[in-house]
Design an enzyme around this catalytic site. Structure first.
Site, mmCIF file in Angstrom:
data_model
loop_
_atom_site.group_PDB
_atom_site.id
_atom_site.type_symbol
_atom_site.label_atom_id
_atom_site.label_comp_id
_atom_site.label_asym_id
_atom_site.label_seq_id
_atom_site.Cartn_x
_atom_site.Cartn_y
_atom_site.Cartn_z
ATOM 1 N N GLU A 146 77.585 68.817 65.726
ATOM 2 C CA GLU A 146 76.553 69.228 66.688
ATOM 3 C C GLU A 146 75.905 68.018 67.349
ATOM 4 O OE1 GLU A 146 76.870 70.426 63.680
ATOM 5 O OE2 GLU A 146 77.259 72.573 63.953
ATOM 6 N N PRO B 164 89.389 62.085 57.584
ATOM 7 C CA PRO B 164 88.781 63.277 56.977
ATOM 8 C C PRO B 164 87.457 63.620 57.638
ATOM 9 C CG PRO B 164 89.501 61.707 55.297
ATOM 10 C CD PRO B 164 89.565 61.004 56.613
ATOM 11 N N GLY C 27 81.528 57.565 62.863
ATOM 12 C CA GLY C 27 81.312 57.311 64.282
ATOM 13 C C GLY C 27 82.473 56.688 65.015
ATOM 14 N N ASN D 293 86.489 69.726 67.559
ATOM 15 C CA ASN D 293 86.433 69.401 68.981
ATOM 16 C C ASN D 293 87.793 68.980 69.541
ATOM 17 O OD1 ASN D 293 85.740 68.608 71.546
ATOM 18 N ND2 ASN D 293 83.967 67.412 70.918
#
Length: 427
Positions: A60, A267, A309, A334
């Site tokens: 999110e 992962p 990230g 995504n």
């Protein structure tokens, strides 16, 4: 049953389950954030103007990143508070925005904790990213007159069935929502069916299409790839238990056709990095861990992306991208990050979390779907060995992303109009 009674019964159940709930969130903690934040004990905002956005976890946060940037640009005179439920989401937020936003963990949905939290931050507007809706938290906002908007709102068929079973509790939670920006027409219809006011629901499209990749990230991808030479590279991103094994079997299959192929395995959850590393070694892979900083050489068969990230940077290094959560019944992750980079996208069949996006990519021949790990190995081998086909798939994905941008602009316009309206009403 009335919505108020339903919420009281819900709160009673929370109190009865409090020890179990507290144990569950105890590990979602950072040294910089005292655990009392979970009970709403956050510092009061020292400025009059404040906006609050909630993004549950890392997925999110990534999706909401363009909106967070827009809020920082559009309202520089406002403090922006972003809450997450998970520590991984907090780390992603910190890595992306540093001290430009103020982060807290979301309080548990006990009546006192939520009232305390909302009173202390006193936002002009509450924005919920996607679907994390908590009855007492929203009730605390309604009680204080804080407008609530849901951006990139989505409800999978499974989530819709669950909310529908909640009956009066769900209606009492959704009916007062000020605005719902649904990512698809199906999501908009589900919100209306559950009790959101029809006039408050609009179809804006998916914020994921408004992904913009920084040039510095693209440059980092190019540097990494250049070090590895011309070998074929594929990536499996955001994988889950039960999926890693299928990916490793697929890679063994790929290497029987293309022995020099390199797999990047990332992962979904950082707490699984060690277990997945052991799984890779047991499978006989010559493993390099990204966190160790070691160089990938000609003998390396697998790079484990065990840092936070870096997924989109690693997508940019690959020729083919498998997006995880789709070979197991998680609902998918995504697909648009690799598509926006022009990387050929492969997924499994379990895509309930993003069905409209998945269908749009498939309709434009911008996604390849496989049924299982064996089919994954076959598809990846074919694409790695067929550059024109791979490039067509990647180009189609990039075009789909470009053609469907606009959710961010629609959301900005609505929030700007609403904030202007509330400012006029309060003057």
């Amino acid at each position: 049953m009335s919505p108020r009674l339903a919420r009281r019964l819900y709160s009673l159940l929370l109190y009865l389950l409090a020890p179990l709930i507290w144990w569950r969130v105890w590990r979602e903690w950072l040294p910089t954030h005292p655990r009392r934040e979970r009970l709403g004990y956050v510092p009061a905002v020292g400025v009059h103007r404040c906006l609050w956005l909630h993004a549950a976890s890392v997925g999110e946060v990534v999706t909401a990143t363009p909106l967070i940037r827009a809020l920082l640009d559009d309202y520089p005179d406002h403090a922006l508070i972003v809450t997450t439920m998970t520590a991984t989401g907090a780390r992603q937020l910190q890595q992306t925005f540093g001290d430009r936003v103020r982060h807290h963990f979301l309080p548990l949905d006990f009546p006192g904790a939520t009232r305390r939290f909302v009173a202390r931050i006193n936002p002009r507007l509450a924005i919920i990213a996607e679907t994390e809706l908590w009855p007492n938290l929203l009730a605390a906002c309604y009680r204080r007159g804080v407008p609530v908007a849901v951006a990139n709102a989505r409800l999978s068929p499974g989530a819709f069935r669950l909310y529908r079973r909640l009956g009066a509790l769900c209606r009492g939670m959704l009916a007062p929502l000020d605005w719902v920006g649904a990512k698809s027409q199906s999501d908009a219809e589900r919100f209306r069916a559950l009790g959101a006011r029809p006039e408050a629901v609009a179809m804006t499209g998916a914020l994921k299409f408004d992904l913009n990749v920084d040039e510095s990230v693209l440059a980092a991808s190019r540097r990494l790839r250049q070090r590895w030479g011309p070998r074929p590279v594929w990536i499996a991103g955001s994988t889950h238990p039960g999926e890693d094994e299928q990916v490793l079997a697929a890679h063994a299959q790929v290497r029987r056709h293309l022995p020099e192929a390199l797999l990047i395995l990332v992962p979904r959850h950082p707490q699984r990095f060690e277990a997945v590393a052991e799984l890779c070694e047991a499978a006989g892979e010559r493993l390099v861990r990204l966190s160790a900083g070691a160089r990938v050489d000609a003998e390396t068969t697998l790079l484990l992306g065990d840092t936070m990230g870096d997924l989109i940077k690693l997508y940019g290094c690959a020729d083919v991208a498998f997006v995880g959560g789709s070979l197991v019944t998680v609902g998918g992750h995504n697909l648009l990050e690799p598509a926006a980079l022009g990387v050929a996208v492969v997924s499994g069949p379990h895509l309930d979390n993003l069905r409209e996006i998945a269908d749009t990519l498939a309709e434009h021949e911008a996604r390849c779907e496989v049924a299982d790990g064996e089919a994954l190995g076959q598809a990846v081998a074919v694409l790695l060995d067929d550059a024109p086909r791979r490039e067509r798939l990647g180009a189609a994905g990039r075009q789909v992303v470009a053609a469907n941008r606009g959710a961010l602009a629609a959301t900005r316009r609505r929030l700007a109009a609403y904030l202007t309206d509330t400012a006029s009403n309060n003057s």
